[in-house]
Write a protein that holds these residues in place. Structure first.
Motif, PDB file in Angstrom:
ATOM      1  N   UNK A 298      31.741  31.063  40.198  1.00  0.00           N
ATOM      2  CA  UNK A 298      32.807  32.042  40.483  1.00  0.00           C
ATOM      3  C   UNK A 298      32.470  33.335  39.748  1.00  0.00           C
ATOM      4  N   UNK A 299      31.454  34.064  40.212  1.00  0.00           N
ATOM      5  CA  UNK A 299      30.926  35.179  39.414  1.00  0.00           C
ATOM      6  C   UNK A 299      31.684  36.487  39.535  1.00  0.00           C
ATOM      7  N   UNK A 300      32.532  36.635  40.551  1.00  0.00           N
ATOM      8  CA  UNK A 300      33.166  37.938  40.773  1.00  0.00           C
ATOM      9  C   UNK A 300      34.415  38.096  39.909  1.00  0.00           C
ATOM     10  N   UNK A 301      34.716  39.315  39.479  1.00  0.00           N
ATOM     11  CA  UNK A 301      35.915  39.520  38.653  1.00  0.00           C
ATOM     12  C   UNK A 301      37.178  39.229  39.449  1.00  0.00           C
ATOM     13  N   UNK A 302      38.163  38.677  38.763  1.00  0.00           N
ATOM     14  CA  UNK A 302      39.421  38.277  39.404  1.00  0.00           C
ATOM     15  C   UNK A 302      40.497  39.325  39.135  1.00  0.00           C
ATOM     16  N   UNK A 303      41.088  39.900  40.205  1.00  0.00           N
ATOM     17  CA  UNK A 303      42.141  40.898  39.989  1.00  0.00           C
ATOM     18  C   UNK A 303      43.372  40.309  39.302  1.00  0.00           C
ATOM     19  N   UNK A 304      43.973  41.134  38.458  1.00  0.00           N
ATOM     20  CA  UNK A 304      45.295  40.849  37.902  1.00  0.00           C
ATOM     21  C   UNK A 304      46.262  41.846  38.538  1.00  0.00           C
ATOM     22  N   UNK A 305      47.523  41.795  38.147  1.00  0.00           N
ATOM     23  CA  UNK A 305      48.500  42.668  38.775  1.00  0.00           C
ATOM     24  C   UNK A 305      49.392  43.326  37.726  1.00  0.00           C
TER      25      UNK A 305
END
Length: 376
Positions: A298-305
Motif C-alpha cells: 500500500x505505497x500511496x499516501x492516504x488522504x485525511x480530511x
C-alpha cells in the motif's frame, strides 16, 4: 527489489519482506515488577513472614522454594522464586528480628509480570516499515537478522545553465540548486539511497553525459528541462538514449510537465524545475514508487480530511495540491490554505504541513466544507 538478509542495526527505515518469529517468550519467566519482598502467600496487614537468607535480582535467580510463611528479598526484573504468591513493596514492610511485618499501606499487588506477558515464543512479527521501536521488539524476540528489500539506488540530476550549487557564487542571472536536497532527503526517508549527480548544462551532449552516469541507478530523477521550451532537452535526449515513455504531462498543479518511462532498464522520472513542483511530484510519485519497489503493498499516501477555515474558489481543469497548514480544535482538523500558491515559493512550502487536494473542476467551497489533504 531483490531480498537481502541484514542485521538489525542496519534495518532502520527499511521494509521487512518476511515475517520474523520470537525465539523466546518475554519475559521468559514470571518476573518481579518492583523492588520488595516475594511472599509465600497473599499478604494481610499485620502479617509476619520469616525472611529467607539470599535474594533474587535481575540475572540472578533465587533457587529455593518459599513456604506460605516465608519471604525473600527481590528486585525489579528478577525471576520470581517457586512458591511465591505475590511481591510486596519494600516501603510497605518493616524488618524485625529476621522477619518482615506487613504495614497498613499494603496494596493489592501482585507486582508480578507473568511469563509471556509481552509476547510468547513463536509469535510472529509481520512485514512492515521498521521504526526504532520495531528494532527493539525484534531484538527482544532474539531475532538478530531479518529479510529486507534491497535499497533502490536513485540518481538525481538537476538541469539548467541557471543553476549553481550551494556555497558557490551565482552570477546575476543564476540561482541556487535547492530542490535536489529535498528530493535526496525524501528518497532516503523512503528507504532508498540517493546520489546527486553534477548539474547537467543546457546542451544535449552535457545532459547525455550526466544521464549516462546515472545508468547504474535503479531510478533516475531529472529536475527541469522536461517542458517544451528551447532549452528543455530531457525528453529529446532521453528518447535518443532509448526512453520508452509511459506518459508525459499530467492534469495536476503544481507539476504538469511530469514525464515517466523506462530507459535502458531503469525507471526515469522527469520532474518540473520549479522547486515546489518537483517536491510535490516527489511526494506523489517518487516516494510511492520507492516504497512499492521495496515490497510495500500500500505505497500511496492516504488522504485525511479537514474542515476549511475559509472559503475556496472554484478549481480549474487540473487537480490542485495546495500548500496548507492543518490545525486542530479538539479532535477536529482545520485546513488553512496558503494564499499564495506560486510553485517557486519554497518559504510557503516550508510553512505548510499538508497539501489540500482540490479535484479537477471542483466547485467553490464555503467555510467548514470537508476537504481531503495529504500530510507532509
Amino acid at each position: 527489489m531483490p531480498p537481502e538478509v541484514r542485521e538489525l542495526k542496519d534495518a532502520l527505515g527499511r521494509h521487512m519482506l518476511a515475517p520474523a518469529y520470537a525465539d523466546l517468550s518475554q519475559p521468559p519467566f514470571d518476573a518481579s515488577s518492583m523492588d520488595g519482598y516475594a511472599l509465600g502467600s497473599m499478604a494481610t496487614v499485620g502479617a509476619r513472614y520469616d525472611l529467607r537468607v539470599g535474594e533474587a535480582s535481575a540475572g540472578h535467580r533465587f533457587d529455593g522454594t518459599l513456604s506460605p510463611h516465608e519471604a525473600v528479598r527481590i528486585f525489579t526484573g528478577a525471576p520470581v522464586p517457586n512458591g511465591v504468591a505475590r511481591v510486596v513493596l519494600q516501603e510497605d514492610v518493616t524488618l524485625q528480628d529476621g522477619q518482615i511485618l506487613i504495614g497498613d499501606t499494603l496494596d493489592l499487588g501482585p507486582h508480578i509480570r507473568p511469563c509471556g506477558q509481552d509476547f510468547v515464543k513463536g509469535q510472529s512479527f509481520a512485514p512492515k516499515w521498521l521504526s526504532a521501536n520495531d528494532l527493539a521488539l525484534l531484538a527482544a524476540m532474539n531475532v538478530p537478522k531479518i529479510t529486507l528489500a534491497q535499497r533502490p539506488k536513485v540518481a538525481i540530476i538537476a538541469t539548467g545553465d541557471e543553476l549553481v550549487m550551494p556555497g558557490e557564487r551565482p552570477n546575476s542571472d543564476q540561482i541556487i540548486a535547492s530542490n535536489i536536497f529535498a528530493l535526496k532527503a525524501l528518497v532516503e526517508a523512503a528507504g532508498a539511497t540517493a546520489r546527486i549527480l553534477p548539474i547537467a548544462r543546457d546542451t544535449a551532449a552535457d545532459l547525455q553525459a550526466v544521464l549516462e552516469l546515472a545508468l547504474t541507478a535503479d531510478v533516475i530523477v531529472t529536475i527541469g528541462g522536461a517542458s517544451v521550451g528551447d532549452h528543455d532537452l530531457v525528453k529529446t535526449v532521453a528518447e535518443e538514449m532509448g526512453l520508452d515513455r509511459a506518459f508525459y504531462k499530467i492534469a495536476m498543479r503544481p507539476g504538469k510537465p511530469l514525464m515517466a518511462g523506462r530507459i535502458q532498464g531503469r525507471t526515469l522520472l522527469g520532474f518540473p524545475g520549479n522547486p515546489v513542483s518537483a517536491i510535490v511530484c516527489a511526494h506523489l510519485f517518487l516516494v510511492p514508487l520507492l516504497r512499492a519497489m521495496q515490497g510495500d503493498q500500500s505505497p500511496t499516501p492516504k488522504p485525511k480530511f479537514a474542515l476549511l477555515a475559509h472559503d475556496q474558489p472554484q478549481n480549474g481543469p487540473r487537480a490542485h495540491y495546495m500548500r496548507a497548514t492543518i490545525t486542530h480544535e479538539g479532535a477536529t482538523a482545520i485546513a488553512h490554505i496558503a494564499a499564495d500558491q506560486d510553485s517557486a515559493l519554497l518559504s510557503v512550502l516550508t510553512g505548510a504541513n499538508a497539501l489540500v487536494i482540490a479535484p479537477s473542476n471542483g466547485p467553490a467551497l464555503p467555510p467548514n466544507s470537508l476537504v481531503p489533504y495529504l500530510s507532509l
